[in-house]
Scaffold this motif. Structure first.
Motif, PDB file in Angstrom:
ATOM      1  N   HIS A   8      38.944 -83.561 -63.154  1.00  0.00           N
ATOM      2  CA  HIS A   8      39.862 -82.891 -62.233  1.00  0.00           C
ATOM      3  C   HIS A   8      39.379 -83.019 -60.781  1.00  0.00           C
ATOM      4  N   ILE A   9      38.107 -82.819 -60.562  1.00  0.00           N
ATOM      5  CA  ILE A   9      37.531 -82.921 -59.218  1.00  0.00           C
ATOM      6  C   ILE A   9      37.630 -84.358 -58.702  1.00  0.00           C
ATOM      7  N   ILE A  10      37.376 -85.330 -59.567  1.00  0.00           N
ATOM      8  CA  ILE A  10      37.485 -86.737 -59.159  1.00  0.00           C
ATOM      9  C   ILE A  10      38.917 -87.062 -58.742  1.00  0.00           C
ATOM     10  N   PHE A  11      39.895 -86.641 -59.533  1.00  0.00           N
ATOM     11  CA  PHE A  11      41.296 -86.885 -59.174  1.00  0.00           C
ATOM     12  C   PHE A  11      41.656 -86.206 -57.852  1.00  0.00           C
ATOM     13  N   ALA A  12      41.207 -84.963 -57.668  1.00  0.00           N
ATOM     14  CA  ALA A  12      41.499 -84.242 -56.422  1.00  0.00           C
ATOM     15  C   ALA A  12      40.840 -84.929 -55.220  1.00  0.00           C
ATOM     16  N   ALA A  13      39.614 -85.416 -55.404  1.00  0.00           N
ATOM     17  CA  ALA A  13      38.914 -86.115 -54.318  1.00  0.00           C
ATOM     18  C   ALA A  13      39.629 -87.421 -53.969  1.00  0.00           C
ATOM     19  N   ALA A  48      46.433 -90.344 -58.855  1.00  0.00           N
ATOM     20  CA  ALA A  48      45.468 -89.253 -58.650  1.00  0.00           C
ATOM     21  C   ALA A  48      46.151 -87.888 -58.732  1.00  0.00           C
ATOM     22  N   ALA A  49      47.332 -87.767 -58.131  1.00  0.00           N
ATOM     23  CA  ALA A  49      48.069 -86.504 -58.207  1.00  0.00           C
ATOM     24  C   ALA A  49      48.471 -86.212 -59.649  1.00  0.00           C
ATOM     25  N   THR A  50      48.912 -87.236 -60.362  1.00  0.00           N
ATOM     26  CA  THR A  50      49.267 -87.069 -61.769  1.00  0.00           C
ATOM     27  C   THR A  50      48.045 -86.646 -62.583  1.00  0.00           C
ATOM     28  N   GLY A  51      46.925 -87.319 -62.360  1.00  0.00           N
ATOM     29  CA  GLY A  51      45.689 -86.953 -63.056  1.00  0.00           C
ATOM     30  C   GLY A  51      45.244 -85.551 -62.729  1.00  0.00           C
ATOM     31  N   SER A  52      45.399 -85.164 -61.474  1.00  0.00           N
ATOM     32  CA  SER A  52      45.028 -83.815 -61.056  1.00  0.00           C
ATOM     33  C   SER A  52      45.886 -82.766 -61.754  1.00  0.00           C
ATOM     34  N   VAL A  53      47.180 -83.008 -61.802  1.00  0.00           N
ATOM     35  CA  VAL A  53      48.088 -82.063 -62.457  1.00  0.00           C
ATOM     36  C   VAL A  53      47.814 -82.001 -63.964  1.00  0.00           C
ATOM     37  N   PHE A  79      51.256 -73.528 -57.199  1.00  0.00           N
ATOM     38  CA  PHE A  79      52.373 -73.528 -56.254  1.00  0.00           C
ATOM     39  C   PHE A  79      52.171 -74.600 -55.176  1.00  0.00           C
ATOM     40  N   LEU A  80      50.985 -74.644 -54.575  1.00  0.00           N
ATOM     41  CA  LEU A  80      50.710 -75.633 -53.524  1.00  0.00           C
ATOM     42  C   LEU A  80      50.744 -77.060 -54.070  1.00  0.00           C
ATOM     43  N   THR A  81      50.170 -77.267 -55.241  1.00  0.00           N
ATOM     44  CA  THR A  81      50.135 -78.613 -55.820  1.00  0.00           C
ATOM     45  C   THR A  81      51.540 -79.117 -56.135  1.00  0.00           C
ATOM     46  N   ALA A  97      51.620 -86.604 -43.863  1.00  0.00           N
ATOM     47  CA  ALA A  97      50.273 -86.903 -44.357  1.00  0.00           C
ATOM     48  C   ALA A  97      49.271 -85.875 -43.831  1.00  0.00           C
ATOM     49  N   ALA A  98      49.446 -85.456 -42.585  1.00  0.00           N
ATOM     50  CA  ALA A  98      48.546 -84.433 -42.015  1.00  0.00           C
ATOM     51  C   ALA A  98      48.681 -83.118 -42.773  1.00  0.00           C
ATOM     52  N   VAL A  99      49.909 -82.699 -43.029  1.00  0.00           N
ATOM     53  CA  VAL A  99      50.141 -81.449 -43.764  1.00  0.00           C
ATOM     54  C   VAL A  99      49.589 -81.565 -45.182  1.00  0.00           C
ATOM     55  N   GLN A 100      49.817 -82.716 -45.828  1.00  0.00           N
ATOM     56  CA  GLN A 100      49.275 -82.897 -47.179  1.00  0.00           C
ATOM     57  C   GLN A 100      47.755 -82.814 -47.169  1.00  0.00           C
ATOM     58  N   ALA A 101      47.119 -83.467 -46.213  1.00  0.00           N
ATOM     59  CA  ALA A 101      45.647 -83.443 -46.138  1.00  0.00           C
ATOM     60  C   ALA A 101      45.142 -82.014 -45.945  1.00  0.00           C
ATOM     61  N   ILE A 102      45.782 -81.283 -45.049  1.00  0.00           N
ATOM     62  CA  ILE A 102      45.364 -79.900 -44.783  1.00  0.00           C
ATOM     63  C   ILE A 102      45.536 -79.041 -46.038  1.00  0.00           C
ATOM     64  N   LEU A 103      46.687 -79.159 -46.697  1.00  0.00           N
ATOM     65  CA  LEU A 103      46.929 -78.350 -47.890  1.00  0.00           C
ATOM     66  C   LEU A 103      46.000 -78.737 -49.046  1.00  0.00           C
ATOM     67  N   LEU A 104      45.665 -80.010 -49.168  1.00  0.00           N
ATOM     68  CA  LEU A 104      44.709 -80.408 -50.200  1.00  0.00           C
ATOM     69  C   LEU A 104      43.332 -79.821 -49.928  1.00  0.00           C
ATOM     70  N   VAL A 105      42.929 -79.771 -48.665  1.00  0.00           N
ATOM     71  CA  VAL A 105      41.654 -79.135 -48.316  1.00  0.00           C
ATOM     72  C   VAL A 105      41.717 -77.635 -48.618  1.00  0.00           C
ATOM     73  N   VAL A 106      42.858 -77.001 -48.340  1.00  0.00           N
ATOM     74  CA  VAL A 106      43.040 -75.580 -48.668  1.00  0.00           C
ATOM     75  C   VAL A 106      42.937 -75.370 -50.183  1.00  0.00           C
ATOM     76  N   ILE A 107      43.560 -76.244 -50.959  1.00  0.00           N
ATOM     77  CA  ILE A 107      43.494 -76.140 -52.424  1.00  0.00           C
ATOM     78  C   ILE A 107      42.048 -76.270 -52.893  1.00  0.00           C
ATOM     79  N   ILE A 108      41.314 -77.201 -52.315  1.00  0.00           N
ATOM     80  CA  ILE A 108      39.905 -77.361 -52.673  1.00  0.00           C
ATOM     81  C   ILE A 108      39.127 -76.092 -52.318  1.00  0.00           C
ATOM     82  N   GLY A 109      39.398 -75.523 -51.149  1.00  0.00           N
ATOM     83  CA  GLY A 109      38.753 -74.268 -50.747  1.00  0.00           C
ATOM     84  C   GLY A 109      39.056 -73.143 -51.717  1.00  0.00           C
ATOM     85  N   ILE A 110      40.305 -73.040 -52.139  1.00  0.00           N
ATOM     86  CA  ILE A 110      40.695 -72.015 -53.117  1.00  0.00           C
ATOM     87  C   ILE A 110      39.941 -72.234 -54.431  1.00  0.00           C
ATOM     88  N   SER A 111      39.782 -73.488 -54.821  1.00  0.00           N
ATOM     89  CA  SER A 111      39.059 -73.803 -56.063  1.00  0.00           C
ATOM     90  C   SER A 111      37.612 -73.350 -56.011  1.00  0.00           C
TER      91      SER A 111
END
Length: 170
Positions: free
Chosen positions: A16-21, A64-69, A94-96, A142-156
């Motif tokens: 999961h972490i590899i896919f998210a990264a 990667a998104a499919t693997g993450s989900v 929700f964010l994903t 792409a900027a919003v996606q990058a920011i939200l992915l970092v937020v998701i990682i922070g939540i994790s």
């Protein structure tokens, strides 16, 4: 359904972490390519950068998104996390799902259209209104996606907000 052993959970969590990264790093790359693309003065480079963004999206972001989900689904299903027990899990879902929907129905089509226009018009694409809107959409998307992915990682990592109160926990 039986729960995973600790070792199995660690392997699944690692996947999961590899896919998210992969997803996060590739979206950051797409952001940087789209930023560079806005300043291109060579039609072949303009098209090549758009093509690279689309290749990254098709061959890295989507898998990667499919693997993450999928790994997230199995982590929720086969561990004590559950799907609705914790606010941080609900927030991540929700964010994903929002990112997947946004990428599928907006970002991907904008990027494809921009690539087609760049191929057909070369540097004249910069005076095309549709192209201008699409490259802005890709850049900011792409900027919003990058920011939200970092937020998701922070939540994790932080796992804020604790358990949900409405669910009867066993």
């Amino acid at each position: 359904m039986a729960k995973l052993t600790v070792k199995q959970k660690h392997w699944l969590l690692s996947a999961h972490i590899i896919f998210a990264a992969l997803w996060t790093g590739t979206v950051l790359s797409m952001f940087l390519l789209s930023w560079t693309n806005k300043q291109s003065n060579n039609p072949e480079v303009l098209y090549a950068l758009h093509s690279a963004v689309n290749l990254l999206d098709e061959y890295v972001v989507i898998p990667a998104a499919t693997g993450s989900v999928l790994t997230a689904t199995f982590l929720c299903w086969l561990t004590n996390y559950g799907f609705m027990k914790f606010w941080w899990v609900i927030s991540k879902w929700f964010l994903t799902i929002s990112l997947v929907v946004f990428g599928t129905f907006w970002l991907y089509p904008w990027s494809n259209t921009a690539e087609e226009i760049a191929q057909e018009q070369g540097l004249s694409a910069f005076s095309d209104r549709v192209y201008s809107l699409d490259i802005q959409g890709v850049f900011f998307g792409a900027a919003v996606q990058a920011i939200l992915l970092v937020v998701i990682i922070g939540i994790s990592v932080i796992k804020p907000w604790g358990r949900q109160k409405i669910i009867n926990h066993k």
